[in-house]
Design an enzyme around this catalytic site. Sequence first.
Site, PDB file in Angstrom:
ATOM      1  CD  GLU A   1      -4.978  -7.369   3.421  1.00  0.00           C
ATOM      2  OE1 GLU A   1      -4.630  -8.204   4.112  1.00  0.00           O
ATOM      3  OE2 GLU A   1      -5.127  -6.024   4.178  1.00  0.00           O
TER       4      GLU A   1
ATOM      5  CG  HIS B   1      -0.402  -7.505   6.699  1.00  0.00           C
ATOM      6  ND1 HIS B   1       0.358  -6.577   7.501  1.00  0.00           N
ATOM      7  CD2 HIS B   1      -1.325  -6.396   6.178  1.00  0.00           C
ATOM      8  CE1 HIS B   1      -0.406  -5.462   7.621  1.00  0.00           C
ATOM      9  NE2 HIS B   1      -1.332  -5.387   6.818  1.00  0.00           N
TER      10      HIS B   1
END
Length: 251
Positions: free
Chosen positions: A128, A131
């Site tokens: 995550e 990203h």
Amino acid sequence: MKRIASIIFLFFWVPAVSMAQNGGLVEAGKAALAAATLTNSQVASYSKQAVQQMDAKYPIAGPGDPYTQRLNRIVSRHRTVGGIPINYKVYKTRDVNAFATADGSVRVFQGLMDIMTDQEILAVIGHEIGHVVNKDSHDAMKSALWRTAGINALASTSGAVGRLSRSQLSGVADYLLGAKHSRDQETEADDYSYQFLKRNGYSVIPLATSFEKLAKQGGGGQVPQFLSTHPNSQARAARIRSRARSEGLGR
């Protein structure tokens, strides 16, 4: 990321019919320009506001909660990643999910923590954060802002970032939570997590096993929210295992 020309087309053409009825063509133009010229600092500011909205929506584990204490142990070495200060919280809900936003907020759901080991959770967090570092979260936030009726709030003459209304923030937050990245973005985030684990002396195999667990979660009928935004989990796990074998890091 969409080209600026496409953005301007969408904001002039699609909303024009309804806006023209209220003499809103000028505002539509401002909205298009604002969306096309959002800066990273503006995106981070709106990301922070959207996360605050989500924090108000979901129950948050307190400082003494076992889930918070466990997460703090897992991420104790990683309060800053890629030069980005990270703030972590646990949502006390059984959804299997996790996300990170452009302002450096990472939210992990209790349901995800219940099915994963500490290193698998760290691997998911690495993905995550990937990203965010790769600017995918910036693009997702921009897309979310483009979808709000109040995007013209950005086009202030002072250039300062305004605050979205509660209803607009809710729309942005809901979009971010369900935002889907492209196949290439997912692969790049996987690679970031792989390198993150390797660079910090962790085994890379938990990245594969985390996806394998998510694939099993999706096999019982209702697909978990986290899995729905991260498709092809088995194939991605196989790719990670193959890379680990080629580098002598796993079987």
